[in-house]
Design a protein around this motif. Structure first.
Motif, short mmCIF file in Angstrom:
data_model
loop_
_atom_site.label_atom_id
_atom_site.label_comp_id
_atom_site.label_asym_id
_atom_site.label_seq_id
_atom_site.Cartn_x
_atom_site.Cartn_y
_atom_site.Cartn_z
N ARG A 1 0.71 -1.20 0.00
CA ARG A 1 -0.03 0.05 -0.06
C ARG A 1 0.83 1.31 0.11
O ARG A 1 0.58 2.06 -0.45
CB ARG A 1 -0.97 0.14 1.24
N THR B 1 -10.61 -5.80 -11.72
CA THR B 1 -11.59 -4.58 -11.29
C THR B 1 -12.34 -3.71 -12.29
O THR B 1 -12.97 -2.81 -12.08
CB THR B 1 -10.83 -3.72 -10.50
N ARG C 1 -17.88 -3.21 -10.65
CA ARG C 1 -17.00 -2.03 -10.61
C ARG C 1 -17.63 -1.15 -9.47
O ARG C 1 -16.76 -0.59 -8.64
CB ARG C 1 -16.65 -1.32 -11.82
N ILE D 1 -17.53 -2.60 -5.89
CA ILE D 1 -16.17 -2.87 -5.28
C ILE D 1 -15.97 -1.20 -5.06
O ILE D 1 -14.99 -1.07 -4.06
CB ILE D 1 -15.32 -3.41 -6.49
N HIS D 2 -15.79 -0.25 -5.86
CA HIS D 2 -15.59 1.21 -5.47
C HIS D 2 -16.16 1.62 -4.34
O HIS D 2 -15.64 2.32 -3.59
CB HIS D 2 -15.95 2.04 -6.75
N ASP E 1 -14.48 -0.03 -1.61
CA ASP E 1 -12.97 0.46 -1.30
C ASP E 1 -13.24 2.07 -0.67
O ASP E 1 -12.43 2.33 0.31
CB ASP E 1 -12.38 0.85 -2.84
N ILE F 1 -13.64 1.04 3.00
CA ILE F 1 -12.42 0.74 3.71
C ILE F 1 -11.59 1.85 3.82
O ILE F 1 -10.84 1.89 5.00
CB ILE F 1 -11.60 -0.51 2.73
N LYS F 2 -11.29 2.75 3.16
CA LYS F 2 -10.63 4.14 3.23
C LYS F 2 -11.06 4.82 4.24
O LYS F 2 -10.40 5.24 5.33
CB LYS F 2 -10.75 4.81 1.93
N THR G 1 -10.25 3.31 7.56
CA THR G 1 -8.80 3.37 7.92
C THR G 1 -8.67 4.74 8.31
O THR G 1 -7.73 4.83 9.17
CB THR G 1 -7.83 3.01 6.62
N LYS H 1 -13.43 -6.38 3.54
CA LYS H 1 -12.54 -7.03 2.89
C LYS H 1 -13.18 -8.41 2.52
O LYS H 1 -12.80 -8.65 1.36
CB LYS H 1 -11.31 -7.04 3.59
N ARG I 1 -15.37 -7.78 -0.37
CA ARG I 1 -14.82 -7.25 -1.78
C ARG I 1 -14.17 -8.64 -2.29
O ARG I 1 -14.44 -8.71 -3.48
CB ARG I 1 -13.66 -6.65 -1.40
#
Length: 509
Positions: free
Chosen positions: A77, A385, A391, A394-395, A398, A401-402, A405, A440, A443
């Motif tokens: 990452r 992806t 798509r 999944i976006h 994501d 997830i961001k 985090t 995760k 995903r």
């Protein structure tokens, strides 16, 4: 002669560094919290005491091996953030914390240097921005690599000694068990799947058929993976763990660097321990399964099933070809032509010619595995992806997830400033970690049902099987990796491999 220096003004403005800190933390969850907090506090102070430095993120991998970068998610990452322009400098405590593989260390330094990212190793006082030669960093890299070799040797010696004393069990629990305090405990929900595998096989259902049944029913493997293969079923049926025994050191790690895991074919000692763990099936059931596996491969010392049975196809009617024998040996021909149920030609091909063609193909695949299979895997991973159907989903994941985090980092910052207590921090931390685990998994599940992802699974299996063959012809490789072989009129065989790859090989060379 008058010479005037016309280079740019050397009064440079103080460079602004958007830096990321790389570290490795304990794999123990409680220690992780304290370790991460301590490092966050340290690097925030580092930014304050170094003019022009702004901390962007801390990348903390668990205390796993540093000899292979592919195993470190946070490291990867960090490299991605470098390529995306988010950070232009990396600070690490030492070379050994950053990498213990000298080759990968130098390759990473060069890659980052090409995109304008510098590294600073505090312990060794090495700054790649001002480094004119790679000699010093290479020297410390070799030292870190040798430390890894020494640790690995000590670990191998420790495992070996514990095996000889009967104290070693396993580091990883198979389907049907969980590992607690070094002991295997039966997980009844998973044990039901194991018992069903044995029941189905002993009732006459083949390994591939069992895998197909589980795939159709959506039965999940360990850790929630959805895809079953005949090799997975074979592993269960041949694993003596399920009757309570264990054969230790089926695989071993090579003594030389880089370390590789290999099948133990007599190179190292093996140890058989009876009643090492709770049994899921009886010894009688396990031994009955072994006898059935043997009988399907051999009878009275002769094979009753050829590896080409069911996969060698007629190019005209596409039916499976029939095995016959004459004075010259075994040969194959179109079964419909023999029974006069079609107007097909016989398409006669002798079995020894088939075997030689398969041997040539297997050698070519082994010699060019990374080019023919590895690059295909890389390509499919890049386009996964891009699947328009998933798509957007999944976006969104994501983005979540961001966000999770970011919440994690804000939470740690609040604790450092004593805004929240240890109890509030721990509670919030585990809630966020559970959210991240769920996201995760979701995903991964979205990607798992993508056809490209299924192809990748099959291609990885193909690559692993070819590499394990060690360039020696083995019929089991053909059985496990070839979906069909079509006899073509131009003297060629078309091999349809798992994962969708196609190869042609001449029958007579």
């Amino acid at each position: 002669m008058k010479i005037t220096d016309i280079s740019r003004n050397t009064d440079k403005k103080q460079k602004e560094y958007r830096f990321g800190a790389y570290c490795r933390v304990s794999s123990d969850k409680d220690d992780q919290i304290h370790s991460f907090l301590a490092q966050l506090k340290y690097f925030r102070e580092y930014a304050k005491t170094h003019e022009g430095y702004t901390l962007v993120d801390i990348y903390a991998d668990e205390g796993i091996t540093g000899t292979c970068m592919e195993k470190r998610d946070e490291f990867l990452r960090m490299i991605k953030d470098c390529k995306d322009g988010k950070i232009n400098r990396i600070v690490a405590k030492s070379v050994s914390r950053f990498a213990r593989n000298n080759e990968e260390l130098l390759a990473t330094i060069r890659e980052l240097k090409n995109i304008g990212v510098s590294l600073y190793f505090e312990k060794e006082c090495i700054d790649t921005e001002n480094m004119s030669s790679e000699f010093m960093v290479s020297l410390f890299g070799m030292q870190a690599q040798q430390e890894s070799v020494n640790i690995s040797e000590n670990m191998r010696w420790s495992y070996q000694a514990r095996m000889e004393r009967g104290e070693f069990n396993t580091c990883k629990a198979p389907l049907g068990y969980k590992l607690e305090d070094g002991k295997l405990i039966v997980v009844e929900k998973e044990a039901l799947i194991v018992r069903r595998v044995f029941d189905l096989y002993l009732s006459g259902i083949g390994m591939q058929q069992i895998a197909d049944i589980f795939n159709e029913e959506g039965v999940l493997k360990k850790h929630g993976f959805p895809k079953w293969h005949n090799r997975t079923i074979a592993y269960i049926l041949n694993n003596e763990r399920y009757m309570g025994d264990v054969r230790l050191q089926k695989k071993y790690t090579t003594d030389t660097f880089p370390f590789k895991l290999k099948l133990n074919k007599g190179e190292k000692g093996q140890y058989y321990v009876e009643n090492s763990n709770p049994a899921i099936i009886s010894k009688e059931e396990f031994q009955a399964a072994q006898r059935l596996i043997e009988s399907k491969g051999q009878k009275d010392g002769k094979k009753i099933d050829s590896v080409f049975k069911g996969i060698l196809l007629c190019p005209e009617c596409s039916c499976a070809m029939r095995r016959m024998k004459n004075d010259s040996g075994y040969f194959w021909c179109c079964r419909n032509a023999v029974s006069k149920r079609s107007d097909c030609s016989l398409h006669i091909i002798y079995e020894n010619e088939l075997s030689r063609a398969c041997e040539r193909l297997q050698k070519k695949l082994f010699d060019n595995c990374d080019i023919l299979i590895g690059r295909t895997i890389d390509y499919l991973e890049q386009i996964i992806t891009m699947n328009e159907d998933r798509r957007e989903e999944i976006h969104h994941i994501d983005v979540e997830i961001k966000a999770a985090t970011d919440r994690n980092h804000r939470l740690a910052s609040l604790r450092v400033k004593n805004v929240i207590s240890d109890e509030e921090f721990a509670k919030g931390k585990f809630e966020i970690m559970n959210t991240l685990s769920r996201l995760k998994y979701e995903r991964k599940k979205l990607l798992a049902f993508d056809k490209n992802d299924e192809s990748i699974d099959s291609l990885i299996l193909l690559k692993e099987t070819i590499e394990k063959s060690l360039n020696q012809y083995d019929e089991s490789v053909i059985r496990d990796t070839v979906d069909a072989i079509v006899v073509q009129d131009d003297g060629m065989l078309l091999f349809r491999m798992i994962g969708g790859l196609r190869f042609r090989e001449r029958i007579n060379v």
